[in-house]
Design an enzyme around this catalytic site. Structure first.
Site, PDB file in Angstrom:
ATOM      1  N   SER A  66       0.822  -1.211   0.000  1.00 48.81           N
ATOM      2  CA  SER A  66       0.000   0.000   0.000  1.00 48.81           C
ATOM      3  C   SER A  66       0.859   1.266   0.000  1.00 48.81           C
ATOM      4  O   SER A  66       1.999   1.270   0.451  1.00 48.81           O
ATOM      5  CB  SER A  66      -0.904   0.022   1.234  1.00 48.81           C
ATOM      6  OG  SER A  66      -1.717  -1.121   1.266  1.00 48.81           O
TER       7      SER A  66
HETATM    8  N1  SAH Z   1      -0.504  -5.309   3.959  1.00 47.93           N
HETATM    9  C1  SAH Z   1       0.243  -5.591   2.756  1.00 47.93           C
HETATM   10  C2  SAH Z   1      -0.485  -5.235   1.488  1.00 47.93           C
HETATM   11  C3  SAH Z   1      -1.647  -6.095   1.282  1.00 47.93           C
HETATM   12  S1  SAH Z   1      -2.152  -6.419  -0.390  1.00 47.93           S
HETATM   13  C4  SAH Z   1       1.601  -4.938   2.755  1.00 47.93           C
HETATM   14  O1  SAH Z   1       1.914  -4.193   3.694  1.00 47.93           O
HETATM   15  O2  SAH Z   1       2.376  -5.186   1.832  1.00 47.93           O
HETATM   16  C5  SAH Z   1      -3.450  -7.525   0.053  1.00 47.93           C
HETATM   17  C6  SAH Z   1      -2.990  -8.915   0.419  1.00 47.93           C
HETATM   18  O3  SAH Z   1      -4.114  -9.608   0.903  1.00 47.93           O
HETATM   19  C7  SAH Z   1      -2.477  -9.696  -0.776  1.00 47.93           C
HETATM   20  O4  SAH Z   1      -1.201 -10.184  -0.496  1.00 47.93           O
HETATM   21  C8  SAH Z   1      -3.497 -10.825  -0.918  1.00 47.93           C
HETATM   22  O5  SAH Z   1      -2.925 -12.055  -1.354  1.00 47.93           O
HETATM   23  C9  SAH Z   1      -4.000 -10.945   0.488  1.00 47.93           C
HETATM   24  N2  SAH Z   1      -5.327 -11.573   0.655  1.00 47.93           N
HETATM   25  C10 SAH Z   1      -6.437 -11.429  -0.114  1.00 47.93           C
HETATM   26  N3  SAH Z   1      -7.455 -12.135   0.405  1.00 47.93           N
HETATM   27  C11 SAH Z   1      -6.973 -12.740   1.521  1.00 47.93           C
HETATM   28  C12 SAH Z   1      -7.544 -13.613   2.502  1.00 47.93           C
HETATM   29  N4  SAH Z   1      -8.812 -14.002   2.455  1.00 47.93           N
HETATM   30  N5  SAH Z   1      -6.742 -14.048   3.503  1.00 47.93           N
HETATM   31  C13 SAH Z   1      -5.463 -13.666   3.592  1.00 47.93           C
HETATM   32  N6  SAH Z   1      -4.878 -12.858   2.712  1.00 47.93           N
HETATM   33  C14 SAH Z   1      -5.617 -12.385   1.676  1.00 47.93           C
END
Ligand code: SAH
Length: 218
Positions: A66
């Site tokens: 993000s």
């Molecule tokens: N917080 C992260 C950015 C998140 S991007 C950072 O600091 O880099 C969103 C992430 O959520 C992605 O890696 C995606 O694979 C994950 N995601 C999506 N649905 C999910 C779920 N149900 N459970 C766990 N992770 C999930």
């Protein structure tokens, strides 16, 4: 012994001033944490020069780290004192988890994609974050064995609050989640007051999809 000076320290301080302070983030602990966490380590080497820019960046597997402001805003909305147990859904690069590790007592973070989870786990260990635990799993189900959580942060966009997450939120706890459709969401703060849900919204954001039983299909 003097610690080796991090050549990115100045860039990071400028990121905090120009992107966070200037936009109204005042939580000193959040600002200090984001001056410390080496964000450039959470992106691939070819993107390091852009790591402190005012935008998200790709981290592989069609996912993103993000924008710094959004990390700062979500961290501030959680209102952390340092004593909390926090659940993060969507570890991704592990950057937000590291920031939470600076701000809370213990962080449990769930990622559905094993490659991202493994990379984040190795990096956080190398950087010395001993209070952050990463698990591969389906985040909309939460982490029942570690519940209840004082705070929950969902870092992917969802159509609604997944019921297991609200269940696993402690009384007087606080959950921050982007709620909306697949492209645009409103950053939403949910509080649990005498078991009831209280919500308020905090402006628009764009996250990748939360995928799972209580969110979007893959
Ligand atoms: N917080 C992260 C950015 C998140 S991007 C950072 O600091 O880099 C969103 C992430 O959520 C992605 O890696 C995606 O694979 C994950 N995601 C999506 N649905 C999910 C779920 N149900 N459970 C766990 N992770 C999930």
């Amino acid at each position: 012994m003097e610690r080796a000076r991090d050549p990115w320290e100045f860039t990071r301080a400028r990121m905090v001033d120009e992107q966070l302070v200037r936009r109204g983030i005042v939580d000193e602990r959040v600002l200090a944490a984001m001056r410390r966490v080496p964000r450039h380590r959470f992106v691939e080497e070819a993107l390091r020069d852009r790591a402190y820019g005012d935008h998200p960046l790709p981290i592989g597997e069609e996912q993103t780290i993000s924008q710094p402001y959004i990390v700062g805003l979500m961290s501030a909305l959680l209102e952390l004192s340092g004593r909390e147990k926090v659940l993060e859904i969507g570890t991704g690069s592990g950057y937000q988890a590291a920031v939470l590790g600076e701000l809370a007592r213990r962080v449990c973070s769930i990622e559905r994609l094993p490659r991202l989870a493994e990379r984040a786990r190795a990096l956080l260990e190398e950087l010395g974050y001993r209070n952050v635990w990463i698990r591969v799993g389906s985040g909309t189900l939460g982490w029942p064995d570690e519940a209840p959580f004082d705070r929950i942060l969902v870092t992917a966009g969802s159509p609604a609050v997944p019921p297991p997450l609200f269940q696993q939120l402690a009384e007087d706890g606080r959950l921050v989640i982007p709620l909306g459709d697949e492209t645009n969401q409103a950053l939403t703060v949910v509080e649990k007051v005498r078991g009831e849900m209280r919500t308020r919204t905090h402006g628009e954001c764009k996250f990748v999809k939360l995928v799972g039983k209580y969110a979007w299909e893959a």
